[in-house]
Design a protein around this motif. Structure first.
Motif, PDB file in Angstrom:
ATOM      1  N   ILE A 109       0.839  -1.190   0.000  1.00  0.00           N
ATOM      2  CA  ILE A 109       0.000   0.000   0.000  1.00  0.00           C
ATOM      3  C   ILE A 109       0.883   1.252   0.000  1.00  0.00           C
ATOM      4  O   ILE A 109       2.093   1.170   0.222  1.00  0.00           O
ATOM      5  CB  ILE A 109      -0.945   0.031   1.215  1.00  0.00           C
ATOM      6  N   THR A 110       0.258   2.391  -0.220  1.00  0.00           N
ATOM      7  CA  THR A 110       1.004   3.642  -0.145  1.00  0.00           C
ATOM      8  C   THR A 110       1.013   4.144   1.301  1.00  0.00           C
ATOM      9  O   THR A 110       0.184   3.738   2.122  1.00  0.00           O
ATOM     10  CB  THR A 110       0.374   4.714  -1.042  1.00  0.00           C
ATOM     11  N   ILE A 111       1.946   5.042   1.586  1.00  0.00           N
ATOM     12  CA  ILE A 111       2.018   5.626   2.929  1.00  0.00           C
ATOM     13  C   ILE A 111       0.734   6.386   3.236  1.00  0.00           C
ATOM     14  O   ILE A 111       0.230   6.350   4.367  1.00  0.00           O
ATOM     15  CB  ILE A 111       3.250   6.544   3.036  1.00  0.00           C
ATOM     16  N   GLU A 112       0.183   7.058   2.239  1.00  0.00           N
ATOM     17  CA  GLU A 112      -1.060   7.805   2.431  1.00  0.00           C
ATOM     18  C   GLU A 112      -2.190   6.884   2.881  1.00  0.00           C
ATOM     19  O   GLU A 112      -2.962   7.207   3.787  1.00  0.00           O
ATOM     20  CB  GLU A 112      -1.440   8.520   1.131  1.00  0.00           C
ATOM     21  N   GLU A 113      -2.292   5.703   2.254  1.00  0.00           N
ATOM     22  CA  GLU A 113      -3.326   4.737   2.628  1.00  0.00           C
ATOM     23  C   GLU A 113      -3.103   4.210   4.043  1.00  0.00           C
ATOM     24  O   GLU A 113      -4.058   4.019   4.810  1.00  0.00           O
ATOM     25  CB  GLU A 113      -3.349   3.586   1.625  1.00  0.00           C
ATOM     26  N   GLU A 114      -1.849   3.943   4.392  1.00  0.00           N
ATOM     27  CA  GLU A 114      -1.538   3.454   5.733  1.00  0.00           C
ATOM     28  C   GLU A 114      -1.916   4.481   6.800  1.00  0.00           C
ATOM     29  O   GLU A 114      -2.408   4.130   7.872  1.00  0.00           O
ATOM     30  CB  GLU A 114      -0.046   3.112   5.825  1.00  0.00           C
ATOM     31  N   LEU A 115      -1.721   5.761   6.508  1.00  0.00           N
ATOM     32  CA  LEU A 115      -2.062   6.814   7.465  1.00  0.00           C
ATOM     33  C   LEU A 115      -3.580   6.924   7.652  1.00  0.00           C
ATOM     34  O   LEU A 115      -4.049   7.203   8.761  1.00  0.00           O
ATOM     35  CB  LEU A 115      -1.489   8.157   7.015  1.00  0.00           C
ATOM     36  N   ILE A 116      -4.331   6.722   6.579  1.00  0.00           N
ATOM     37  CA  ILE A 116      -5.793   6.717   6.705  1.00  0.00           C
ATOM     38  C   ILE A 116      -6.222   5.594   7.636  1.00  0.00           C
ATOM     39  O   ILE A 116      -7.047   5.777   8.540  1.00  0.00           O
ATOM     40  CB  ILE A 116      -6.463   6.555   5.319  1.00  0.00           C
ATOM     41  N   TYR A 117      -5.646   4.429   7.421  1.00  0.00           N
ATOM     42  CA  TYR A 117      -5.975   3.252   8.233  1.00  0.00           C
ATOM     43  C   TYR A 117      -5.606   3.477   9.699  1.00  0.00           C
ATOM     44  O   TYR A 117      -6.398   3.218  10.610  1.00  0.00           O
ATOM     45  CB  TYR A 117      -5.217   2.049   7.664  1.00  0.00           C
ATOM     46  N   SER A 118      -4.392   3.976   9.936  1.00  0.00           N
ATOM     47  CA  SER A 118      -3.937   4.231  11.306  1.00  0.00           C
ATOM     48  C   SER A 118      -4.761   5.336  11.956  1.00  0.00           C
ATOM     49  O   SER A 118      -4.961   5.338  13.173  1.00  0.00           O
ATOM     50  CB  SER A 118      -2.457   4.622  11.312  1.00  0.00           C
ATOM     51  N   GLY A 119      -5.245   6.281  11.141  1.00  0.00           N
ATOM     52  CA  GLY A 119      -6.054   7.373  11.670  1.00  0.00           C
ATOM     53  C   GLY A 119      -7.341   6.888  12.299  1.00  0.00           C
ATOM     54  O   GLY A 119      -7.801   7.450  13.319  1.00  0.00           O
ATOM     55  N   TYR A 120      -7.943   5.850  11.732  1.00  0.00           N
ATOM     56  CA  TYR A 120      -9.163   5.290  12.324  1.00  0.00           C
ATOM     57  C   TYR A 120      -8.881   4.738  13.720  1.00  0.00           C
ATOM     58  O   TYR A 120      -9.681   4.906  14.653  1.00  0.00           O
ATOM     59  CB  TYR A 120      -9.740   4.195  11.430  1.00  0.00           C
ATOM     60  N   TYR A 121      -7.762   4.073  13.859  1.00  0.00           N
ATOM     61  CA  TYR A 121      -7.381   3.536  15.169  1.00  0.00           C
ATOM     62  C   TYR A 121      -7.172   4.665  16.172  1.00  0.00           C
ATOM     63  O   TYR A 121      -7.595   4.581  17.325  1.00  0.00           O
ATOM     64  CB  TYR A 121      -6.113   2.700  15.028  1.00  0.00           C
ATOM     65  N   LEU A 122      -6.520   5.729  15.737  1.00  0.00           N
ATOM     66  CA  LEU A 122      -6.281   6.866  16.626  1.00  0.00           C
ATOM     67  C   LEU A 122      -7.595   7.545  17.026  1.00  0.00           C
ATOM     68  O   LEU A 122      -7.723   8.048  18.144  1.00  0.00           O
ATOM     69  CB  LEU A 122      -5.342   7.868  15.951  1.00  0.00           C
ATOM     70  N   GLU A 123      -8.549   7.563  16.115  1.00  0.00           N
ATOM     71  CA  GLU A 123      -9.869   8.130  16.445  1.00  0.00           C
ATOM     72  C   GLU A 123     -10.524   7.341  17.577  1.00  0.00           C
ATOM     73  O   GLU A 123     -11.127   7.919  18.490  1.00  0.00           O
ATOM     74  CB  GLU A 123     -10.766   8.127  15.214  1.00  0.00           C
ATOM     75  N   ILE A 124     -10.417   6.020  17.509  1.00  0.00           N
ATOM     76  CA  ILE A 124     -10.985   5.171  18.560  1.00  0.00           C
ATOM     77  C   ILE A 124     -10.292   5.445  19.891  1.00  0.00           C
ATOM     78  O   ILE A 124     -10.928   5.583  20.937  1.00  0.00           O
ATOM     79  CB  ILE A 124     -10.857   3.680  18.179  1.00  0.00           C
ATOM     80  N   GLN A 125      -8.966   5.544  19.852  1.00  0.00           N
ATOM     81  CA  GLN A 125      -8.207   5.791  21.075  1.00  0.00           C
ATOM     82  C   GLN A 125      -8.456   7.203  21.617  1.00  0.00           C
ATOM     83  O   GLN A 125      -8.427   7.419  22.831  1.00  0.00           O
ATOM     84  CB  GLN A 125      -6.710   5.582  20.820  1.00  0.00           C
ATOM     85  N   LYS A 126      -8.719   8.166  20.731  1.00  0.00           N
ATOM     86  CA  LYS A 126      -9.018   9.524  21.174  1.00  0.00           C
ATOM     87  C   LYS A 126     -10.316   9.556  21.964  1.00  0.00           C
ATOM     88  O   LYS A 126     -10.427  10.257  22.981  1.00  0.00           O
ATOM     89  CB  LYS A 126      -9.113  10.452  19.959  1.00  0.00           C
ATOM     90  N   VAL A 127     -11.286   8.776  21.521  1.00  0.00           N
ATOM     91  CA  VAL A 127     -12.546   8.673  22.263  1.00  0.00           C
ATOM     92  C   VAL A 127     -12.297   8.053  23.636  1.00  0.00           C
ATOM     93  O   VAL A 127     -12.837   8.482  24.651  1.00  0.00           O
ATOM     94  CB  VAL A 127     -13.566   7.837  21.468  1.00  0.00           C
ATOM     95  N   ARG A 128     -11.459   7.046  23.653  1.00  0.00           N
ATOM     96  CA  ARG A 128     -11.184   6.323  24.905  1.00  0.00           C
ATOM     97  C   ARG A 128     -10.373   7.162  25.887  1.00  0.00           C
ATOM     98  O   ARG A 128     -10.689   7.233  27.070  1.00  0.00           O
ATOM     99  CB  ARG A 128     -10.438   5.030  24.569  1.00  0.00           C
ATOM    100  N   PHE A 129      -9.295   7.816  25.416  1.00  0.00           N
ATOM    101  CA  PHE A 129      -8.386   8.541  26.301  1.00  0.00           C
ATOM    102  C   PHE A 129      -8.785  10.009  26.503  1.00  0.00           C
ATOM    103  O   PHE A 129      -8.211  10.683  27.345  1.00  0.00           O
ATOM    104  CB  PHE A 129      -6.955   8.467  25.748  1.00  0.00           C
ATOM    105  N   ARG A 130      -9.723  10.485  25.692  1.00  0.00           N
ATOM    106  CA  ARG A 130     -10.211  11.865  25.781  1.00  0.00           C
ATOM    107  C   ARG A 130      -9.060  12.876  25.704  1.00  0.00           C
ATOM    108  O   ARG A 130      -8.174  12.762  24.873  1.00  0.00           O
ATOM    109  CB  ARG A 130     -11.041  12.037  27.046  1.00  0.00           C
ATOM    110  N   ASP A 131      -9.091  13.877  26.581  1.00  0.00           N
ATOM    111  CA  ASP A 131      -8.099  14.956  26.542  1.00  0.00           C
ATOM    112  C   ASP A 131      -6.698  14.506  26.936  1.00  0.00           C
ATOM    113  O   ASP A 131      -5.729  15.241  26.720  1.00  0.00           O
ATOM    114  CB  ASP A 131      -8.527  16.104  27.468  1.00  0.00           C
ATOM    115  N   ARG A 132      -6.607  13.317  27.485  1.00  0.00           N
ATOM    116  CA  ARG A 132      -5.298  12.809  27.881  1.00  0.00           C
ATOM    117  C   ARG A 132      -4.410  12.551  26.647  1.00  0.00           C
ATOM    118  O   ARG A 132      -3.193  12.664  26.713  1.00  0.00           O
ATOM    119  CB  ARG A 132      -5.479  11.512  28.674  1.00  0.00           C
ATOM    120  N   LEU A 133      -5.032  12.207  25.533  1.00  0.00           N
ATOM    121  CA  LEU A 133      -4.288  11.859  24.326  1.00  0.00           C
ATOM    122  C   LEU A 133      -4.119  13.056  23.404  1.00  0.00           C
ATOM    123  O   LEU A 133      -5.082  13.753  23.073  1.00  0.00           O
ATOM    124  CB  LEU A 133      -5.000  10.731  23.567  1.00  0.00           C
ATOM    125  N   LYS A 134      -2.893  13.277  22.976  1.00  0.00           N
ATOM    126  CA  LYS A 134      -2.586  14.291  21.966  1.00  0.00           C
ATOM    127  C   LYS A 134      -1.671  13.641  20.920  1.00  0.00           C
ATOM    128  O   LYS A 134      -0.681  13.005  21.279  1.00  0.00           O
ATOM    129  CB  LYS A 134      -1.884  15.495  22.591  1.00  0.00           C
TER     130      LYS A 134
END
Length: 250
Positions: A109-134
């Motif tokens: 895959i391209t790096i751009e595609e990998e970042l989209i995929y990883s971004g979904y995971y970070l969105e889930i973790q952002k919900v979980r960790f709230r303001d603690r995560l940056k």
């Protein structure tokens, strides 16, 4: 009646003809053996490529259950805390992630595609960790279309959560930097905990990095690839180095 010169030529031809025939036959035998050897080498190379491809695909599949298990664990923790709104948002994001995964089920895959995929995971973790995560993602525009192995950035990010953020209280900071250096791509994932390197040096975290190292070598044979871990005192950085190539060049 033959002259002496004609007779000499006749005798010479009678002597040379068998020799020429023998040399011709020997040449044909050597040439045939050379052709057989080249065909054998071609078959062996093709078989080796098939085996390498099979191993590469196997390693890609090996790391996916590990990722999905940890993602479901994150969602499960929201359910246990009765955070219904965040739980719904996380399930929706997971649905997007799975949809993207099965729409983009390539071994490269391209790096751009990998970042989209990883971004979904970070969105889930952002919900979980709230303001603690940056987290912050920085990428040079020219490397977006470079090819890479799937789940590499995702694995680096996931391990930061598993071995650091989930175990150590306080602010959780993550930075992803992707740049081109000479003919290589450098992908670095930094987090503000020094615990990650210690975990990777033990047996607990070996699967992710070992898998990535093997896949990089299979994708870029006979070229320089590396995984580097460094502890800077204020955090831990995992860096992958591999050749800059586009889909047309692979």
């Amino acid at each position: 009646m033959l002259t002496l010169d004609a007779f000499s030529i006749y005798i010479m031809l009678c002597i040379l003809a068998p020799l020429l025939g023998a040399f011709t036959l020997l040449f044909l035998i050597i040439f045939e053996k050379r052709i057989d050897l080249l065909e054998k080498q071609t078959r062996e190379i093709a078989l080796e490529r098939e085996l390498q491809t099979a191993l590469y695909n196997q390693l890609n599949q090996e790391i996916q259950p590990h990722f999905f298990f940890n993602t479901l664990n994150s969602i499960l923790s929201l359910a246990r805390l009765d955070r219904k709104t965040e739980l719904i948002n996380s399930i929706e994001t997971l649905s997007k992630l799975l949809k993207y995964k099965y729409q983009k089920n390539e071994s490269i895959i391209t790096i751009e595609e990998e970042l989209i995929y990883s971004g979904y995971y970070l969105e889930i973790q952002k919900v979980r960790f709230r303001d603690r995560l940056k987290f912050h993602i920085s990428i040079e525009p020219n490397v977006k279309h470079a090819v890479m192995i799937p789940f590499m950035i995702q694995t680096f990010v996931e391990n930061a959560f598993k071995h650091s953020f989930e175990k150590i209280p306080g602010e959780a900071i993550l930075k992803i930097d992707i740049v081109q250096k000479n003919q290589n791509v450098l992908v670095s994932v930094w987090n503000n905990s020094t615990n990650l390197a210690q975990q990777f040096q033990s047996n607990e975290g070996g699967l992710g990095l070992g898998n990535i190292e093997k896949r990089l070598k299979l994708l870029f044979p006979n070229e320089h690839t590396a995984i580097q871990l460094s502890n800077t005192g204020d955090g831990t950085t995992v860096t992958a180095i591999f050749p800059f190539k586009t889909l047309e060049e692979t």
